[in-house]
Design a protein around this motif. Structure first.
Motif, PDB file in Angstrom:
ATOM      1  N   LYS A   9       0.841  -1.210   0.000  1.00 40.04           N
ATOM      2  CA  LYS A   9       0.000   0.000   0.000  1.00 40.04           C
ATOM      3  C   LYS A   9       0.873   1.257   0.000  1.00 40.04           C
ATOM      4  CE  LYS A   9      -4.580  -0.319   0.664  1.00 40.04           C
ATOM      5  NZ  LYS A   9      -5.447  -1.250   1.277  1.00 40.04           N
ATOM      6  N   GLU A  10       1.929   1.197   0.819  1.00 38.99           N
ATOM      7  CA  GLU A  10       2.817   2.352   0.944  1.00 38.99           C
ATOM      8  C   GLU A  10       3.481   2.645  -0.410  1.00 38.99           C
ATOM      9  OE1 GLU A  10       5.653   1.823   4.222  1.00 38.99           O
ATOM     10  OE2 GLU A  10       7.105   2.787   2.869  1.00 38.99           O
ATOM     11  N   PHE A  11       3.929   1.568  -1.069  1.00 35.06           N
ATOM     12  CA  PHE A  11       4.544   1.750  -2.384  1.00 35.06           C
ATOM     13  C   PHE A  11       3.546   2.310  -3.380  1.00 35.06           C
ATOM     14  CE2 PHE A  11       8.229  -1.124  -1.549  1.00 35.06           C
ATOM     15  CZ  PHE A  11       9.188  -0.219  -1.953  1.00 35.06           C
ATOM     16  N   MET A  12       2.319   1.789  -3.281  1.00 33.69           N
ATOM     17  CA  MET A  12       1.308   2.205  -4.241  1.00 33.69           C
ATOM     18  C   MET A  12       1.073   3.707  -4.106  1.00 33.69           C
ATOM     19  SD  MET A  12      -1.876  -0.078  -4.990  1.00 33.69           S
ATOM     20  CE  MET A  12      -3.233   0.572  -4.051  1.00 33.69           C
ATOM     21  N   THR A  13       0.995   4.177  -2.853  1.00 37.29           N
ATOM     22  CA  THR A  13       0.768   5.607  -2.643  1.00 37.29           C
ATOM     23  C   THR A  13       1.935   6.394  -3.217  1.00 37.29           C
ATOM     24  OG1 THR A  13       0.183   4.780  -0.472  1.00 37.29           O
ATOM     25  CG2 THR A  13      -0.129   7.121  -0.835  1.00 37.29           C
ATOM     26  N   GLN A  14       3.127   5.847  -3.054  1.00 27.97           N
ATOM     27  CA  GLN A  14       4.296   6.578  -3.538  1.00 27.97           C
ATOM     28  C   GLN A  14       4.380   6.538  -5.077  1.00 27.97           C
ATOM     29  OE1 GLN A  14       8.058   4.945  -2.315  1.00 27.97           O
ATOM     30  NE2 GLN A  14       9.072   6.916  -2.407  1.00 27.97           N
ATOM     31  N   GLU A 105      25.597  12.895   1.158  1.00 24.80           N
ATOM     32  CA  GLU A 105      25.149  14.011   0.340  1.00 24.80           C
ATOM     33  C   GLU A 105      25.344  13.762  -1.143  1.00 24.80           C
ATOM     34  OE1 GLU A 105      24.832  18.427   1.966  1.00 24.80           O
ATOM     35  OE2 GLU A 105      26.823  17.763   1.344  1.00 24.80           O
ATOM     36  N   SER A 106      26.396  13.007  -1.487  1.00 24.54           N
ATOM     37  CA  SER A 106      26.777  12.961  -2.889  1.00 24.54           C
ATOM     38  C   SER A 106      25.671  12.385  -3.772  1.00 24.54           C
ATOM     39  CB  SER A 106      28.063  12.163  -3.063  1.00 24.54           C
ATOM     40  OG  SER A 106      27.835  10.857  -2.627  1.00 24.54           O
ATOM     41  N   MET A 107      24.987  11.387  -3.267  1.00 24.15           N
ATOM     42  CA  MET A 107      23.914  10.773  -4.058  1.00 24.15           C
ATOM     43  C   MET A 107      22.794  11.781  -4.336  1.00 24.15           C
ATOM     44  SD  MET A 107      22.299   8.322  -5.421  1.00 24.15           S
ATOM     45  CE  MET A 107      20.683   7.616  -5.670  1.00 24.15           C
ATOM     46  N   LEU A 108      22.365  12.446  -3.268  1.00 22.71           N
ATOM     47  CA  LEU A 108      21.287  13.407  -3.462  1.00 22.71           C
ATOM     48  C   LEU A 108      21.765  14.598  -4.293  1.00 22.71           C
ATOM     49  CD1 LEU A 108      19.250  13.427  -0.156  1.00 22.71           C
ATOM     50  CD2 LEU A 108      18.591  12.604  -2.401  1.00 22.71           C
ATOM     51  N   ASP A 109      23.027  14.955  -4.129  1.00 19.95           N
ATOM     52  CA  ASP A 109      23.548  16.046  -4.961  1.00 19.95           C
ATOM     53  C   ASP A 109      23.465  15.673  -6.438  1.00 19.95           C
ATOM     54  OD1 ASP A 109      23.986  17.820  -2.976  1.00 19.95           O
ATOM     55  OD2 ASP A 109      26.114  17.357  -2.711  1.00 19.95           O
ATOM     56  N   THR A 110      23.802  14.425  -6.735  1.00 15.51           N
ATOM     57  CA  THR A 110      23.704  13.973  -8.134  1.00 15.51           C
ATOM     58  C   THR A 110      22.257  14.100  -8.615  1.00 15.51           C
ATOM     59  OG1 THR A 110      25.427  12.370  -7.660  1.00 15.51           O
ATOM     60  CG2 THR A 110      24.173  12.022  -9.682  1.00 15.51           C
ATOM     61  N   ILE A 111      21.352  13.658  -7.783  1.00 15.46           N
ATOM     62  CA  ILE A 111      19.931  13.696  -8.165  1.00 15.46           C
ATOM     63  C   ILE A 111      19.457  15.144  -8.351  1.00 15.46           C
ATOM     64  CG2 ILE A 111      17.585  13.125  -7.309  1.00 15.46           C
ATOM     65  CD1 ILE A 111      19.387  10.671  -8.115  1.00 15.46           C
ATOM     66  N   TYR A 112      19.818  16.019  -7.404  1.00 10.12           N
ATOM     67  CA  TYR A 112      19.384  17.418  -7.515  1.00 10.12           C
ATOM     68  C   TYR A 112      20.036  18.103  -8.705  1.00 10.12           C
ATOM     69  CZ  TYR A 112      17.394  16.853  -2.831  1.00 10.12           C
ATOM     70  OH  TYR A 112      16.665  16.419  -1.771  1.00 10.12           O
ATOM     71  N   ALA A 134      13.962   5.805  -1.817  1.00 13.70           N
ATOM     72  CA  ALA A 134      14.493   6.981  -1.119  1.00 13.70           C
ATOM     73  C   ALA A 134      14.682   8.139  -2.092  1.00 13.70           C
ATOM     74  CB  ALA A 134      15.815   6.618  -0.451  1.00 13.70           C
ATOM     75  N   VAL A 135      15.185   7.855  -3.284  1.00 11.68           N
ATOM     76  CA  VAL A 135      15.344   8.927  -4.280  1.00 11.68           C
ATOM     77  C   VAL A 135      13.964   9.482  -4.649  1.00 11.68           C
ATOM     78  CG1 VAL A 135      16.054   9.456  -6.650  1.00 11.68           C
ATOM     79  CG2 VAL A 135      17.527   8.046  -5.204  1.00 11.68           C
ATOM     80  N   ALA A 136      13.019   8.575  -4.862  1.00 16.37           N
ATOM     81  CA  ALA A 136      11.666   9.013  -5.243  1.00 16.37           C
ATOM     82  C   ALA A 136      11.076   9.952  -4.186  1.00 16.37           C
ATOM     83  CB  ALA A 136      10.763   7.799  -5.448  1.00 16.37           C
ATOM     84  N   ALA A 137      11.444   9.699  -2.936  1.00 17.15           N
ATOM     85  CA  ALA A 137      10.903  10.543  -1.865  1.00 17.15           C
ATOM     86  C   ALA A 137      11.506  11.947  -1.881  1.00 17.15           C
ATOM     87  CB  ALA A 137      11.160   9.879  -0.514  1.00 17.15           C
ATOM     88  N   HIS A 138      12.632  12.129  -2.579  1.00 17.87           N
ATOM     89  CA  HIS A 138      13.314  13.428  -2.554  1.00 17.87           C
ATOM     90  C   HIS A 138      13.149  14.264  -3.822  1.00 17.87           C
ATOM     91  CE1 HIS A 138      15.444  11.685   0.910  1.00 17.87           C
ATOM     92  NE2 HIS A 138      15.668  12.940   1.240  1.00 17.87           N
ATOM     93  N   VAL A 139      12.741  13.646  -4.918  1.00 17.63           N
ATOM     94  CA  VAL A 139      12.739  14.416  -6.171  1.00 17.63           C
ATOM     95  C   VAL A 139      11.539  15.371  -6.244  1.00 17.63           C
ATOM     96  CG1 VAL A 139      14.104  12.837  -7.577  1.00 17.63           C
ATOM     97  CG2 VAL A 139      11.622  12.497  -7.403  1.00 17.63           C
ATOM     98  N   ALA A 140      11.683  16.353  -7.121  1.00 18.28           N
ATOM     99  CA  ALA A 140      10.598  17.326  -7.326  1.00 18.28           C
ATOM    100  C   ALA A 140       9.385  16.618  -7.934  1.00 18.28           C
ATOM    101  CB  ALA A 140      11.091  18.426  -8.266  1.00 18.28           C
ATOM    102  N   VAL A 143       9.403  14.998 -11.446  1.00 18.04           N
ATOM    103  CA  VAL A 143      10.425  14.008 -11.829  1.00 18.04           C
ATOM    104  C   VAL A 143       9.920  12.598 -11.512  1.00 18.04           C
ATOM    105  CG1 VAL A 143      12.788  13.191 -11.399  1.00 18.04           C
ATOM    106  CG2 VAL A 143      12.304  15.647 -11.484  1.00 18.04           C
ATOM    107  N   SER A 144      10.153  11.672 -12.451  1.00 11.26           N
ATOM    108  CA  SER A 144       9.766  10.272 -12.240  1.00 11.26           C
ATOM    109  C   SER A 144      10.998   9.400 -12.075  1.00 11.26           C
ATOM    110  CB  SER A 144       8.969   9.753 -13.438  1.00 11.26           C
ATOM    111  OG  SER A 144       7.726  10.388 -13.497  1.00 11.26           O
ATOM    112  N   ILE A 145      10.896   8.439 -11.176  1.00 16.90           N
ATOM    113  CA  ILE A 145      11.975   7.475 -10.962  1.00 16.90           C
ATOM    114  C   ILE A 145      11.513   6.117 -11.493  1.00 16.90           C
ATOM    115  CG2 ILE A 145      13.400   6.291  -9.219  1.00 16.90           C
ATOM    116  CD1 ILE A 145      13.897   9.376  -9.512  1.00 16.90           C
ATOM    117  N   LEU A 146      12.311   5.538 -12.379  1.00 16.82           N
ATOM    118  CA  LEU A 146      11.991   4.203 -12.899  1.00 16.82           C
ATOM    119  C   LEU A 146      13.086   3.240 -12.487  1.00 16.82           C
ATOM    120  CD1 LEU A 146      10.904   5.086 -16.569  1.00 16.82           C
ATOM    121  CD2 LEU A 146       9.515   5.057 -14.488  1.00 16.82           C
ATOM    122  N   SER A 147      12.701   2.111 -11.942  1.00 16.65           N
ATOM    123  CA  SER A 147      13.701   1.115 -11.552  1.00 16.65           C
ATOM    124  C   SER A 147      14.111   0.294 -12.762  1.00 16.65           C
ATOM    125  CB  SER A 147      13.133   0.184 -10.486  1.00 16.65           C
ATOM    126  OG  SER A 147      14.040  -0.874 -10.272  1.00 16.65           O
TER     127      SER A 147
END
Ligand code: ASP
Length: 329
Positions: A9-14, A105-112, A134-140, A143-147
């Motif tokens: 359910k949590e994933f579905m909401t996300q 920080e470096s991972m999120l810096d790359t994403i931002y 975790a990335v999906a929770a931080h992006v604007a 932006v879409s995250i695909l695995s």
């Protein structure tokens, strides 16, 4: 609600927008059947016979897709790139080391950074669990995250392309016996296949593995478990072979290749236990002579090359679907 249901359910909401459309694709677990069927229908519309020109559209013109792969990939990376280009998007490929991961920080810096560069979709393959969510929770919000693969846990576009391949060959999901064979324990392909086939209504799902490569009992609920190929393949319509995931095993766990082939390798003789019209699948890369014999992999019942072709179509469908709220037809 048990913890599995609440996780789904949590994933579905996300993953979904409030109107039910797809925002991210991180797992197939918990996705509604109608959405999966829509993705398969859209993917089918992109399939062309080999030799014909592949479909091309400008649906994603002006959009940018970034591939961030921290594990090796041939088919998935290339097919995401071709899928994006065939829809008119620009593509950047990053060889990233996300080693300090989401906590550093470096991972999120790359994403931002990518976000600031107007990247709309980030396609991520990673050997650690949880990075995609975790990335999906931080992006604007735009932006879409695909695995493109998450550890041993999920490979959702592989699950979709496997479902599309089965649908093309069998025309149905009910009254089908599907055997998932090999290193089920370490396989994200098996887990995504399990979720998609469950949602699509396959009732005879089997996992076939040596005891050491069987998943824990709290996974793959509803599947029958077989430790011999003869019993697992009996009357099967679809035989999905898996690669031994050496990279996810300690040296001591590695099965002896000859012994494995002698007991679990798919040969034409062993395939005879399945239905005469059974198809054989494998996500690749294949260990020929270990989990599958070449005369099966290249034989008349192999759907392995169809899986590769369907991979581009499915990734086009997913890209088009996540961009749809932004006016992509
Ligand atoms: N290519 C698939 C994956 O990335 C299957 C495999 O590697 O065995 O999981």
């Amino acid at each position: 609600m048990n913890s599995k249901t609440s996780k789904a359910k949590e994933f579905m909401t996300q993953q979904l927008h409030p109107d039910g459309s797809l925002r991210h694709l991180i797992t197939l677990e918990g996705l509604p059947r109608l959405l999966i069927e829509r993705l398969l229908d859209r993917a089918q519309s992109y399939v062309r016979p080999l030799g014909e020109k592949p479909p091309a559209s400008r649906a994603l013109a002006g959009r940018t897709v970034a591939n961030l792969f921290t594990e090796p990939s041939t088919r998935t990376r290339v097919s995401f790139e071709l899928a994006a280009k065939r829809l008119g998007a620009a593509v950047v490929n990053l060889e990233v080391q996300l080693s300090s991961r989401i906590k550093g920080e470096s991972m999120l810096d790359t994403i931002y950074t990518l976000q600031s560069l107007h990247v709309d979709v980030m396609v991520i393959r990673d050997a650690e669990t949880g990075v995609h969510a975790a990335v999906a929770a931080h992006v604007a919000p735009h932006v879409s995250i695909l695995s493109a693969g998450e550890a041993h846990v999920a490979h959702p576009t592989q699950g979709l392309l496997d479902a599309l391949t089965v649908r093309q060959h069998k025309g149905r999901f009910d009254n089908l016996a599907i055997a998932i064979v090999g290193d089920v324990r370490h396989s994200r392909v098996a887990r995504s296949a399990y979720h998609v086939f469950n949602v699509l209504g396959v009732t005879d799902l089997r996992i076939v593995a040596p005891p050491a490569l069987m998943p824990e009992l709290d996974e793959f609920g509803g599947c029958t478990r077989h430790t011999t190929l003869d019993s697992g393949l009996k009357g099967a319509d679809v035989v999905m072979m898996l690669r031994i995931q050496k990279e996810r095993m300690a040296q001591a766990e590695l099965p002896d290749a000859d012994r494995y082939f002698a007991t679990y390798g798919l040969t034409p003789q062993r395939l005879a236990a399945a239905r005469p019209d059974a198809i054989v699948m494998h996500p690749q890369p294949m260990n020929r002579g270990i989990e599958i014999a070449s005369d099966v992999a290249d034989g008349p019942r192999s759907a392995i090359r169809d899986q590769v072709r369907n991979g581009v179509a499915v990734r086009m469908a997913v890209l088009a679907e996540v961009m749809a709220p932004r006016g992509v037809p």
